[in-house]
Scaffold this active site. Structure first.
Site, PDB file in Angstrom:
ATOM      1  N   HIS A 135     120.989 -22.201   3.362  1.00 21.00           N
ATOM      2  CA  HIS A 135     121.377 -20.832   3.695  1.00 21.00           C
ATOM      3  C   HIS A 135     120.192 -19.899   3.564  1.00 21.00           C
ATOM      4  O   HIS A 135     119.614 -19.773   2.500  1.00 21.00           O
ATOM      5  CB  HIS A 135     122.512 -20.372   2.792  1.00 21.00           C
ATOM      6  CG  HIS A 135     123.060 -19.059   3.214  1.00 21.00           C
ATOM      7  ND1 HIS A 135     122.594 -17.873   2.701  1.00 21.00           N
ATOM      8  CD2 HIS A 135     123.988 -18.732   4.138  1.00 21.00           C
ATOM      9  CE1 HIS A 135     123.239 -16.880   3.287  1.00 21.00           C
ATOM     10  NE2 HIS A 135     124.089 -17.369   4.158  1.00 21.00           N
ATOM     11  N   HIS A 159     132.396  -6.982  -5.964  1.00 22.09           N
ATOM     12  CA  HIS A 159     133.636  -7.298  -6.670  1.00 22.09           C
ATOM     13  C   HIS A 159     134.814  -6.474  -6.177  1.00 22.09           C
ATOM     14  O   HIS A 159     135.952  -6.802  -6.425  1.00 22.09           O
ATOM     15  CB  HIS A 159     133.442  -7.090  -8.170  1.00 22.09           C
ATOM     16  CG  HIS A 159     133.007  -5.700  -8.508  1.00 22.09           C
ATOM     17  ND1 HIS A 159     131.917  -5.096  -7.928  1.00 22.09           N
ATOM     18  CD2 HIS A 159     133.521  -4.794  -9.352  1.00 22.09           C
ATOM     19  CE1 HIS A 159     131.785  -3.887  -8.417  1.00 22.09           C
ATOM     20  NE2 HIS A 159     132.748  -3.677  -9.279  1.00 22.09           N
ATOM     21  N   ARG A 233     109.432   0.476 -20.454  1.00 23.27           N
ATOM     22  CA  ARG A 233     108.352   0.219 -21.388  1.00 23.27           C
ATOM     23  C   ARG A 233     108.476   1.229 -22.536  1.00 23.27           C
ATOM     24  O   ARG A 233     108.101   2.403 -22.387  1.00 23.27           O
ATOM     25  CB  ARG A 233     107.005   0.348 -20.658  1.00 23.27           C
ATOM     26  CG  ARG A 233     105.738  -0.270 -21.282  1.00 23.27           C
ATOM     27  CD  ARG A 233     105.693  -0.286 -22.693  1.00 23.27           C
ATOM     28  NE  ARG A 233     104.572  -0.986 -23.308  1.00 23.27           N
ATOM     29  CZ  ARG A 233     104.639  -1.418 -24.569  1.00 23.27           C
ATOM     30  NH1 ARG A 233     105.744  -1.293 -25.256  1.00 23.27           N
ATOM     31  NH2 ARG A 233     103.584  -1.975 -25.114  1.00 23.27           N
ATOM     32  N   CYS A 279     102.838   0.143 -15.455  1.00 26.73           N
ATOM     33  CA  CYS A 279     102.214  -0.124 -16.749  1.00 26.73           C
ATOM     34  C   CYS A 279     100.837  -0.760 -16.512  1.00 26.73           C
ATOM     35  O   CYS A 279     100.677  -1.590 -15.608  1.00 26.73           O
ATOM     36  CB  CYS A 279     103.076  -1.055 -17.585  1.00 26.73           C
ATOM     37  SG  CYS A 279     102.428  -1.238 -19.258  1.00 26.73           S
ATOM     38  N   TYR A 416      95.201   0.831 -24.255  1.00 27.94           N
ATOM     39  CA  TYR A 416      95.103   1.250 -22.857  1.00 27.94           C
ATOM     40  C   TYR A 416      93.684   1.667 -22.483  1.00 27.94           C
ATOM     41  O   TYR A 416      93.441   2.728 -21.908  1.00 27.94           O
ATOM     42  CB  TYR A 416      96.119   2.366 -22.539  1.00 27.94           C
ATOM     43  CG  TYR A 416      97.550   1.867 -22.647  1.00 27.94           C
ATOM     44  CD1 TYR A 416      98.036   0.927 -21.722  1.00 27.94           C
ATOM     45  CD2 TYR A 416      98.401   2.278 -23.664  1.00 27.94           C
ATOM     46  CE1 TYR A 416      99.329   0.435 -21.826  1.00 27.94           C
ATOM     47  CE2 TYR A 416      99.690   1.793 -23.768  1.00 27.94           C
ATOM     48  CZ  TYR A 416     100.151   0.868 -22.852  1.00 27.94           C
ATOM     49  OH  TYR A 416     101.423   0.381 -22.950  1.00 27.94           O
TER      50      TYR A 416
HETATM   51  N1  LIG Z   1     107.479   9.062 -25.198  1.00 32.19           N
HETATM   52  C1  LIG Z   1     107.052   7.920 -24.650  1.00 32.19           C
HETATM   53  N2  LIG Z   1     106.552   7.965 -23.411  1.00 32.19           N
HETATM   54  C2  LIG Z   1     106.124   6.842 -22.801  1.00 32.19           C
HETATM   55  C3  LIG Z   1     106.160   5.584 -23.469  1.00 32.19           C
HETATM   56  C4  LIG Z   1     106.728   5.560 -24.771  1.00 32.19           C
HETATM   57  O1  LIG Z   1     106.836   4.509 -25.404  1.00 32.19           O
HETATM   58  N3  LIG Z   1     107.146   6.748 -25.325  1.00 32.19           N
HETATM   59  N4  LIG Z   1     105.651   4.474 -22.845  1.00 32.19           N
HETATM   60  C5  LIG Z   1     104.648   4.722 -21.803  1.00 32.19           C
HETATM   61  C6  LIG Z   1     104.255   3.550 -21.043  1.00 32.19           C
HETATM   62  S1  LIG Z   1     103.080   2.538 -21.735  1.00 32.19           S
HETATM   63  C7  LIG Z   1     104.695   3.318 -19.782  1.00 32.19           C
HETATM   64  S2  LIG Z   1     104.113   2.033 -18.884  1.00 32.19           S
HETATM   65  C8  LIG Z   1     105.709   4.209 -19.161  1.00 32.19           C
HETATM   66  C9  LIG Z   1     106.931   3.416 -18.748  1.00 32.19           C
HETATM   67  O2  LIG Z   1     107.869   4.245 -18.150  1.00 32.19           O
HETATM   68  P1  LIG Z   1     109.324   3.677 -17.856  1.00 32.19           P
HETATM   69  O3  LIG Z   1     109.859   3.053 -19.111  1.00 32.19           O
HETATM   70  O4  LIG Z   1     110.125   4.824 -17.372  1.00 32.19           O
HETATM   71  O5  LIG Z   1     109.159   2.621 -16.778  1.00 32.19           O
HETATM   72  O6  LIG Z   1     106.145   5.240 -20.031  1.00 32.19           O
HETATM   73  C10 LIG Z   1     105.127   5.788 -20.843  1.00 32.19           C
HETATM   74  N5  LIG Z   1     105.645   6.937 -21.545  1.00 32.19           N
HETATM   75 MO   LIG Z   2     102.516   0.900 -20.198  1.00 33.37          MO
END
Ligand SMILES: Nc1nc2c(c(=O)[nH]1)N[C@H]1C(S)=C(S)[C@@H](COP(=O)(O)O)O[C@H]1N2
Ligand SMILES: [Mo]
Length: 567
Positions: A135, A159, A233, A279, A416
């Site tokens: 398929h 559903h 994340r 990310c 990062y």
């Molecule tokens: N306050 C806050 N902002 C954050 C984060 C977090 O842990 N806390 N994670 C960051 C990271 S590393 C990423 S990659 C993105 C992920 O956004 P999402 O979870 O909406 O995909 O949010 C960012 N902003």
């Molecule tokens: Mo991230």
């Protein structure tokens, strides 16, 4: 074989976290392939103004875009077999005493055509091997192989189609009585106990904090990634913010302006921007194969593209008496409300030049794809800085201020950042490297998934995926190869409606390419993208390996197999 990603889904299903009222329309087509489905703005039915669940109306986009998900396939079958629902005298998915009982472990062993493909629905076990065999588009069914098909079922609204479940019963082979793992919940004193419910379709790479990505296969379905499928994340527990008490502090040198949610919504012109959030660790798992790195083992789906709406940074700063052009300060800092054990909050900053040049594109966002931003993605307010790394898109935004210094936050200064492949934990100096901002060009093949067994004797294969570059640099070309990168063909780029010099959104692409003659067995499919600055992706991951596994943007290579034709 299905991808290991797909396999992992099976162990994540939890009815505890997925009890939403799915109200998406029972509209789908077994043959339609809608691209660029626009999300309808809907009444989102939130209680006390809170976005309690990731509203399922976004599933409409997926429902329309679905080609051959489980339900659609069964629906197709229904139409062809003209079976009548009335023929059954028991509830679909209920226990049928005359059939054998299987364990979750038994079911999870059945993920391949050779072993047979089994799925569960409530207390029912079904053998759908016959469906999947031959398929076209069966790959989406395989996402549920060896586990529960309920998440997909719910997602596509199938559903609601009376009769389909009854039809599925003809594939019924047994019962299951075990509860899926992970349905127990966290104890009340766990800091993550109050995290929101999540779609079981997401594949977690860690649970507390919660981090997860969707199956990459589903990403290429929609220009705008449905909220429930958007990767998550989190570094810390998700704050639970009462929208009536929410406030954003904007600190100027003279005064601090305090904005509440309705002030943000009503006091400023609403600006929408379709932008990727990715990310820096997206596709890290490919780097791990070279040498281990510290970080979550992301596949190729720690990226999503959404329509973000809110007030512009420029309007908010002007209102607050901050003079972006005149200031001598060097950084603009954002702080979230998620706290670590010592009370420190997540934060990030951008260089002042970036704030100046993007001031009308940076959104203090309260909507994601036409709905209040879901809790996991920053409810009620996050900042969206188009074209730069996810880490700076601060969620649960609480404070904005100018500073002489970069954000003091760990994730700005001690994480990062990029390094060469000779730097490892014994000799790393984080101060010697620059915080990642604009991301390099990247692309990935979403369909077919890694390890897909193509149809017997296939002489061509259709690839679909995404491509994106940081800094607003649009994608001008995507090359695909079915011989590991010896020869290339251009993919067809779907227009994203943005200027190539201000392209914040991704470009989805598709290509059908011949499989090299006589190439039965393993075939290596490759894609690579070119942005408007003619930046290209590196050909291999070895040269860009780094201790944190960030910026993993080498050519994307996946293996599929082609069984020799028996004829
Ligand atoms: N306050 C806050 N902002 C954050 C984060 C977090 O842990 N806390 N994670 C960051 C990271 S590393 C990423 S990659 C993105 C992920 O956004 P999402 O979870 O909406 O995909 O949010 C960012 N902003
Ligand atoms: Mo991230």
């Amino acid at each position: 074989m299905i991808s290991t990603n797909s396999g992992r889904i099976l162990h994540t299903f939890s009815s505890r976290v997925w009890n939403h009222q799915h109200r998406c329309l029972p509209v789908f087509s077994a043959s339609c392939r809608c691209r660029h489905v626009r999300l309808a703005s809907t009444d989102h039915g939130s209680r006390d103004g809170r976005n309690e669940t990731n509203n399922t109306n976004t599933f409409l986009a997926s429902a329309l875009g679905a080609t051959c998900v489980v339900g659609a396939t069964l629906y197709w079958k229904l139409r062809h077999d003209k079976l009548q629902a009335a023929e059954l005298d028991y509830e679909p998915g209920s226990i049928r005493p005359n059939l054998p009982t299987y364990s979750l472990a038994d079911v999870s062993k059945h993920k391949t055509k050779d072993a047979g493909i089994w799925v569960t629905y409530k207390n029912g076990v079904y053998d759908i091997t016959e469906y999947v065999t031959g398929h076209p588009g069966g790959s989406k069914i395989l996402l549920a192989a060896g586990g529960s098909m309920e998440p997909y079922w719910n997602m596509y609204g199938v559903h609601k189609q009376s009769g389909i479940l009854q039809i599925a019963e003809q594939y019924r082979i047994g019962n299951i009585v075990e509860k899926p793992a992970g349905s127990e919940g966290l104890s009340a004193d766990n800091p993550y106990a109050n995290d929101p419910p999540r779609s079981p379709i997401l594949i977690p790479s860690s649970r507390a904090p919660f981090n997860a990505e969707p199956p990459a296969l589903l990403l290429a379905e929609n220009f705008l990634t449905p909220n429930d499928l958007f990767y998550i994340r989190n570094h810390l527990p998700v704050p639970d913010i009462d929208p009536r008490k929410y406030s954003l502090e904007v600190q100027g040198s003279q005064k601090t302006a305090v904005l509440d949610l309705s002030g943000l919504r009503k006091g400023f012109k609403k600006k929408s921007v379709a932008a990727v959030v990715m990310c820096a660790g997206n596709r890290r798992s490919e780097m791990v194969r070279i040498k281990s790195v510290k970080g979550l083992n992301w596949g190729a789906a720690a990226i999503g593209n959404a329509n973000w709406a809110g007030a512009t940074l420029n309007d908010v700063l002007k209102h607050s008496g901050i003079d972006l052009e005149g200031t001598e300060k060097k950084h603009l800092v954002f702080e979230g409300m998620d706290k670590g054990p010592e009370g420190s909050v997540y934060g990030a900053s951008i260089p002042i030049e970036m704030a100046r040049s993007l001031k009308d594109e940076i959104v203090i966002a309260y909507e994601m794809n036409g709905e209040p931003i879901p809790r996991d993605h920053g409810y009620p307010v996050r900042v969206i800085i188009p074209g730069i790394v996810g880490a700076r898109q601060v969620k649960w935004l609480n404070k904005i201020y100018l500073s002489d210094e970069e954000s003091e936050c760990h994730w700005q200064r001690r994480d990062y950042k990029g390094f060469n492949s000779s730097i490892d934990w014994h000799n790393v100096d984080f101060d010697s490297s620059v915080a990642i901002m604009q991301l390099p060009v990247i692309s990935a093949i979403c369909d077919p998934p890694e390890g897909t067994e193509l149809e017997e004797g296939s002489d061509e294969v259709t690839l679909r995926g995404y491509a994106w570059s940081g800094g607003g640099r649009g994608i001008v070309r995507v090359d695909v190869s079915a011989d590991g990168g010896k020869t290339w063909q251009n993919a067809e780029l779907k227009p994203n409606g943005q200027s190539p010099y201000r392209a914040w959104a991704w470009t989805l692409w598709e290509a059908t390419i011949p499989i090299p003659e006589g190439k039965a067995g393993d075939v290596e499919l490759v894609c690579k993208a070119v942005d408007v600055s003619y930046n290209v992706q590196p050909d291999s991951v070895e040269g860009i390996w780094n201790l944190r596994g960030v910026l993993s943007n080498a050519w994307h290579r996946i293996k599929v197999t082609v069984p020799p034709s028996s004829g």
